[in-house]
Design a protein around this motif. Structure first.
Motif, PDB file in Angstrom:
ATOM      1  N   SER A   1      49.437   1.176  14.377  1.00 52.45           N
ATOM      2  CA  SER A   1      49.014   2.534  14.723  1.00 52.45           C
ATOM      3  C   SER A   1      47.523   2.681  14.452  1.00 52.45           C
ATOM      4  CB  SER A   1      49.809   3.558  13.933  1.00 52.45           C
ATOM      5  OG  SER A   1      49.633   3.385  12.547  1.00 52.45           O
ATOM      6  N   THR A   2      46.884   3.550  15.217  1.00 52.39           N
ATOM      7  CA  THR A   2      45.435   3.726  15.126  1.00 52.39           C
ATOM      8  C   THR A   2      45.065   5.196  14.984  1.00 52.39           C
ATOM      9  OG1 THR A   2      45.241   3.814  17.541  1.00 52.39           O
ATOM     10  CG2 THR A   2      44.973   1.655  16.501  1.00 52.39           C
ATOM     11  N   ASN A   3      43.927   5.436  14.366  1.00 54.37           N
ATOM     12  CA  ASN A   3      43.373   6.782  14.264  1.00 54.37           C
ATOM     13  C   ASN A   3      41.865   6.691  14.411  1.00 54.37           C
ATOM     14  OD1 ASN A   3      45.427   8.986  13.539  1.00 54.37           O
ATOM     15  ND2 ASN A   3      46.015   7.296  12.209  1.00 54.37           N
ATOM     16  N   TYR A   4      41.296   7.781  14.926  1.00 53.75           N
ATOM     17  CA  TYR A   4      39.861   7.795  15.210  1.00 53.75           C
ATOM     18  C   TYR A   4      39.224   9.095  14.741  1.00 53.75           C
ATOM     19  CZ  TYR A   4      41.199   4.025  18.357  1.00 53.75           C
ATOM     20  OH  TYR A   4      41.698   2.855  18.866  1.00 53.75           O
ATOM     21  N   ALA A   5      37.949   8.996  14.425  1.00 57.39           N
ATOM     22  CA  ALA A   5      37.169  10.206  14.189  1.00 57.39           C
ATOM     23  C   ALA A   5      37.078  10.973  15.508  1.00 57.39           C
ATOM     24  CB  ALA A   5      35.778   9.842  13.691  1.00 57.39           C
ATOM     25  N   ASP A   6      37.036  12.301  15.400  1.00 55.87           N
ATOM     26  CA  ASP A   6      36.961  13.117  16.613  1.00 55.87           C
ATOM     27  C   ASP A   6      35.753  12.753  17.475  1.00 55.87           C
ATOM     28  OD1 ASP A   6      38.231  16.189  15.089  1.00 55.87           O
ATOM     29  OD2 ASP A   6      39.266  14.464  15.962  1.00 55.87           O
TER      30      ASP A   6
ATOM     31  N   MET B   1      43.043  -1.852   8.212  1.00 58.26           N
ATOM     32  CA  MET B   1      41.636  -2.212   8.387  1.00 58.26           C
ATOM     33  C   MET B   1      40.880  -1.011   8.933  1.00 58.26           C
ATOM     34  SD  MET B   1      41.660  -5.390   7.445  1.00 58.26           S
ATOM     35  CE  MET B   1      40.007  -5.880   7.922  1.00 58.26           C
ATOM     36  N   ASN B   2      39.682  -0.825   8.443  1.00 52.23           N
ATOM     37  CA  ASN B   2      38.905   0.359   8.797  1.00 52.23           C
ATOM     38  C   ASN B   2      37.515  -0.031   9.285  1.00 52.23           C
ATOM     39  OD1 ASN B   2      40.927   2.142   7.417  1.00 52.23           O
ATOM     40  ND2 ASN B   2      40.117   1.118   5.617  1.00 52.23           N
ATOM     41  N   TRP B   3      37.001   0.775  10.203  1.00 54.52           N
ATOM     42  CA  TRP B   3      35.593   0.708  10.584  1.00 54.52           C
ATOM     43  C   TRP B   3      34.910   1.995  10.106  1.00 54.52           C
ATOM     44  CZ3 TRP B   3      32.743  -3.221  12.353  1.00 54.52           C
ATOM     45  CH2 TRP B   3      33.382  -4.305  12.968  1.00 54.52           C
ATOM     46  N   TYR B   4      33.789   1.817   9.445  1.00 56.27           N
ATOM     47  CA  TYR B   4      32.940   2.923   9.016  1.00 56.27           C
ATOM     48  C   TYR B   4      31.574   2.749   9.664  1.00 56.27           C
ATOM     49  CZ  TYR B   4      35.931   4.619   5.181  1.00 56.27           C
ATOM     50  OH  TYR B   4      36.946   5.176   4.432  1.00 56.27           O
ATOM     51  N   ARG B   5      30.777   3.815   9.605  1.00 56.00           N
ATOM     52  CA  ARG B   5      29.387   3.700  10.030  1.00 56.00           C
ATOM     53  C   ARG B   5      28.518   4.602   9.156  1.00 56.00           C
ATOM     54  NH1 ARG B   5      29.584   6.690  15.980  1.00 56.00           N
ATOM     55  NH2 ARG B   5      29.893   8.835  15.222  1.00 56.00           N
ATOM     56  N   GLN B   6      27.262   4.211   9.059  1.00 50.57           N
ATOM     57  CA  GLN B   6      26.308   5.012   8.295  1.00 50.57           C
ATOM     58  C   GLN B   6      25.003   5.087   9.057  1.00 50.57           C
ATOM     59  OE1 GLN B   6      25.652   3.770   4.212  1.00 50.57           O
ATOM     60  NE2 GLN B   6      24.961   5.829   3.677  1.00 50.57           N
ATOM     61  N   ALA B   7      24.666   6.299   9.443  1.00 50.33           N
ATOM     62  CA  ALA B   7      23.404   6.542  10.139  1.00 50.33           C
ATOM     63  C   ALA B   7      22.313   6.829   9.116  1.00 50.33           C
ATOM     64  CB  ALA B   7      23.558   7.707  11.107  1.00 50.33           C
TER      65      ALA B   7
ATOM     66  N   ARG C   1      28.152   7.668   4.737  1.00 50.20           N
ATOM     67  CA  ARG C   1      29.018   6.760   5.478  1.00 50.20           C
ATOM     68  C   ARG C   1      30.249   7.529   5.943  1.00 50.20           C
ATOM     69  NH1 ARG C   1      29.640   0.777   3.065  1.00 50.20           N
ATOM     70  NH2 ARG C   1      27.393   1.153   3.014  1.00 50.20           N
ATOM     71  N   GLU C   2      30.650   7.331   7.195  1.00 53.87           N
ATOM     72  CA  GLU C   2      31.788   8.059   7.733  1.00 53.87           C
ATOM     73  C   GLU C   2      32.809   7.104   8.341  1.00 53.87           C
ATOM     74  OE1 GLU C   2      31.095  10.606  11.082  1.00 53.87           O
ATOM     75  OE2 GLU C   2      29.761   9.185  12.089  1.00 53.87           O
ATOM     76  N   LEU C   3      34.070   7.502   8.240  1.00 49.96           N
ATOM     77  CA  LEU C   3      35.157   6.719   8.805  1.00 49.96           C
ATOM     78  C   LEU C   3      35.174   6.896  10.320  1.00 49.96           C
ATOM     79  CD1 LEU C   3      37.678   4.968   8.332  1.00 49.96           C
ATOM     80  CD2 LEU C   3      38.975   7.095   8.073  1.00 49.96           C
ATOM     81  N   VAL C   4      35.253   5.783  11.033  1.00 49.40           N
ATOM     82  CA  VAL C   4      35.232   5.803  12.488  1.00 49.40           C
ATOM     83  C   VAL C   4      36.624   5.535  13.072  1.00 49.40           C
ATOM     84  CG1 VAL C   4      34.305   4.683  14.566  1.00 49.40           C
ATOM     85  CG2 VAL C   4      32.825   5.075  12.572  1.00 49.40           C
ATOM     86  N   ALA C   5      37.297   4.497  12.569  1.00 54.17           N
ATOM     87  CA  ALA C   5      38.580   4.104  13.153  1.00 54.17           C
ATOM     88  C   ALA C   5      39.400   3.338  12.128  1.00 54.17           C
ATOM     89  CB  ALA C   5      38.375   3.250  14.405  1.00 54.17           C
ATOM     90  N   ILE C   6      40.713   3.464  12.276  1.00 58.53           N
ATOM     91  CA  ILE C   6      41.673   2.803  11.386  1.00 58.53           C
ATOM     92  C   ILE C   6      42.733   2.117  12.230  1.00 58.53           C
ATOM     93  CG2 ILE C   6      43.436   3.165   9.623  1.00 58.53           C
ATOM     94  CD1 ILE C   6      42.038   5.792   8.909  1.00 58.53           C
TER      95      ILE C   6
END
Length: 115
Positions: free
Chosen positions: A56-61, A34-40, A45-50
């Motif tokens: 396991s999790t990963n995040y945008a810097d 499952m992913n969270w994206y955001r678009q300003a 649109r950019e990937l924020v978190a997985i």
């Protein structure tokens, strides 16, 4: 039919917190990535978190150390806890998942960080 419904957005002051929810139906969040994206405004649109099926999790810097992705298997819901919010976090936030060879998106929830 998979349906993703985001909620929890709103207006918050810089330094504040929000928790976004992504409620899934027609799929099982515990066995999917499952992913969270955001678009300003005016931006891609950019990937924020997985969060993967193994947890396991990963995040945008840009959000590491401030945002936390998690899931509640019993509620079939994924969350994004956002702390120490900054004006640059202002965006529409979306969750998505691949299921059965199709990419599904929610409708998004607006997050505005402003004093």
């Amino acid at each position: 039919q998979v349906r993703l419904v985001e909620s929890g957005g709103g207006l918050v002051q810089p330094g504040g917190s929000l928790r976004l929810s992504c409620a899934a139906s027609g799929s099982i969040v515990s066995i999917n990535t499952m992913n969270w994206y955001r678009q300003a405004p005016g931006k891609e649109r950019e990937l924020v978190a997985i969060i993967s099926s193994d947890g396991s999790t990963n995040y945008a810097d840009s959000v590491k150390g401030r945002f936390t992705i998690s899931r509640d298997n019993a509620k079939n819901t994924v969350y994004l806890q956002m702390n120490s919010l900054k004006p640059e976090d202002t965006a529409v936030y979306y969750c998505n998942e691949w299921y059965g060879g199709t990419l599904y998106w929610g409708q998004g929830t607006q997050v505005t960080v402003s004093s």
